[in-house]
Design a protein around this motif. Structure first.
Motif, PDB file in Angstrom:
ATOM      1  N   PRO A  20      41.461  45.891   4.944  1.00  0.00           N
ATOM      2  CA  PRO A  20      42.142  46.372   3.992  1.00  0.00           C
ATOM      3  C   PRO A  20      43.150  45.660   3.363  1.00  0.00           C
ATOM      4  O   PRO A  20      43.532  46.138   2.186  1.00  0.00           O
ATOM      5  CB  PRO A  20      42.680  47.504   5.048  1.00  0.00           C
ATOM      6  N   ARG A  21      44.140  45.224   4.163  1.00  0.00           N
ATOM      7  CA  ARG A  21      45.810  44.468   3.242  1.00  0.00           C
ATOM      8  C   ARG A  21      44.976  43.494   2.484  1.00  0.00           C
ATOM      9  O   ARG A  21      45.778  43.260   1.700  1.00  0.00           O
ATOM     10  CB  ARG A  21      45.739  43.850   4.997  1.00  0.00           C
ATOM     11  N   GLU A  22      44.340  42.776   2.685  1.00  0.00           N
ATOM     12  CA  GLU A  22      43.550  41.524   2.132  1.00  0.00           C
ATOM     13  C   GLU A  22      42.582  41.731   0.370  1.00  0.00           C
ATOM     14  O   GLU A  22      43.432  41.705  -0.384  1.00  0.00           O
ATOM     15  CB  GLU A  22      42.827  40.804   2.348  1.00  0.00           C
ATOM     16  N   CYS A  23      42.533  43.428   0.805  1.00  0.00           N
ATOM     17  CA  CYS A  23      41.955  44.358  -0.324  1.00  0.00           C
ATOM     18  C   CYS A  23      42.870  44.637  -1.220  1.00  0.00           C
ATOM     19  O   CYS A  23      43.266  44.588  -2.602  1.00  0.00           O
ATOM     20  CB  CYS A  23      41.265  44.961  -0.337  1.00  0.00           C
ATOM     21  N   LEU A  24      43.875  45.055  -0.596  1.00  0.00           N
ATOM     22  CA  LEU A  24      45.445  45.132  -0.867  1.00  0.00           C
ATOM     23  C   LEU A  24      45.832  43.897  -2.389  1.00  0.00           C
ATOM     24  O   LEU A  24      46.582  44.392  -3.268  1.00  0.00           O
ATOM     25  CB  LEU A  24      46.675  46.147  -0.264  1.00  0.00           C
ATOM     26  N   ARG A  25      45.944  42.860  -1.109  1.00  0.00           N
ATOM     27  CA  ARG A  25      46.356  41.742  -1.927  1.00  0.00           C
ATOM     28  C   ARG A  25      45.865  41.212  -3.362  1.00  0.00           C
ATOM     29  O   ARG A  25      46.832  40.889  -4.629  1.00  0.00           O
ATOM     30  CB  ARG A  25      46.626  40.622  -1.161  1.00  0.00           C
TER      31      ARG A  25
ATOM     32  N   LYS B 105      36.270  43.177   2.673  1.00  0.00           N
ATOM     33  CA  LYS B 105      37.657  42.537   3.167  1.00  0.00           C
ATOM     34  C   LYS B 105      38.382  43.099   3.952  1.00  0.00           C
ATOM     35  O   LYS B 105      37.860  44.486   4.248  1.00  0.00           O
ATOM     36  CB  LYS B 105      38.174  42.016   2.383  1.00  0.00           C
TER      37      LYS B 105
ATOM     38  N   GLU C  30      43.915  54.508   4.343  1.00  0.00           N
ATOM     39  CA  GLU C  30      44.384  52.893   3.230  1.00  0.00           C
ATOM     40  C   GLU C  30      42.438  52.580   3.080  1.00  0.00           C
ATOM     41  O   GLU C  30      42.066  52.302   1.523  1.00  0.00           O
ATOM     42  CB  GLU C  30      44.750  51.850   3.404  1.00  0.00           C
TER      43      GLU C  30
ATOM     44  N   GLU D  28      46.125  44.277  -6.041  1.00  0.00           N
ATOM     45  CA  GLU D  28      47.944  43.822  -7.030  1.00  0.00           C
ATOM     46  C   GLU D  28      47.722  42.370  -7.242  1.00  0.00           C
ATOM     47  O   GLU D  28      48.480  42.817  -8.162  1.00  0.00           O
ATOM     48  CB  GLU D  28      48.887  43.649  -5.188  1.00  0.00           C
TER      49      GLU D  28
END
Length: 164
Positions: free
Chosen positions: A88-93, A86, A56, A96
C-alpha cells in the motif's frame, strides 16, 4: 426535548456519514476527468468522512478500480507489474507521483482546425509532431540498415556479402 434534539442530530450525522460512505464505495472516475482530478475528488470524499473506516488497502482498491482503463494501465506500467500487487505505501507513492502531473496526458486530444496548417483539420503542433515522428522513423530505419550492412560477413576474395 433535549434528548429528542440529540436523537435527531445523531440520526442526521449517521445519515450524512452513510451517504459519504456510499459515495466513497461507489466512486467512479468521471468521463474526461484527469487522473489528478479523480485522485483529488476521491481524497475530498475521504476527508469529508474522516471516520469512514476503510483500510488503506481498501481505499487503494476502490480508487484503482474506479479509474478508466488508460489510467489503470498507466499505474500498472509505472509499478512494473500489477499495481495492486504492490505494498500500500508503494501504491500511494506511485499515485502521489502520478497525480503531481496536473495536466494529465490521458485526456483525449482533439485536433484543432487551423487555416494556416498544411494539413486541413490538424493543428500546427500536431503536424510538427507528426513530422518529427516520421523523421525519427526514417533515422531508425537508416541506422538499422547500416547496422545490418556492418554485420554482414564480407568475402575476402570478392568484397561482396556472402549469402548464407
Amino acid at each position: 426535548m433535549i434528548l429528542f434534539q440529540n436523537s435527531l442530530i445523531n440520526s442526521f450525522l449517521l445519515q450524512k456519514r452513510q451517504n459519504l460512505h456510499n459515495e466513497i464505495t461507489r466512486f467512479q472516475q468521471i468521463f474526461d476527468e484527469s487522473f489528478y482530478e479523480a485522485w483529488d475528488r476521491f481524497n475530498d470524499l475521504l476527508r469529508a468522512c474522516p471516520h469512514h473506516g476503510f483500510s488503506e488497502l481498501h481505499q487503494l482498491d476502490t480508487f484503482y478500480n474506479a479509474l478508466n482503463a488508460n489510467d489503470q494501465d498507466s499505474l500498472n506500467s509505472i509499478a512494473g507489474e500489477i499495481f495492486l500487487d504492490k505494498m500500500p505505501r508503494e501504491c500511494l507513492r506511485i499515485i502521489e507521483s502520478k497525480s503531481k502531473v496536473r495536466n494529465s496526458r490521458n485526456k483525449a486530444v482533439f485536433a484543432k482546425v487551423s487555416s494556416n496548417s498544411s494539413t486541413p483539420g490538424i493543428s500546427p503542433d500536431v503536424a510538427a509532431l507528426t513530422t518529427e515522428v516520421s523523421e525519427l522513423k526514417n533515422m531508425m530505419k537508416t541506422m538499422l540498415i547500416d547496422k545490418q550492412k556492418a554485420q554482414a560477413p564480407q568475402s575476402v576474395k570478392t568484397g561482396r556479402a556472402e549469402v548464407l
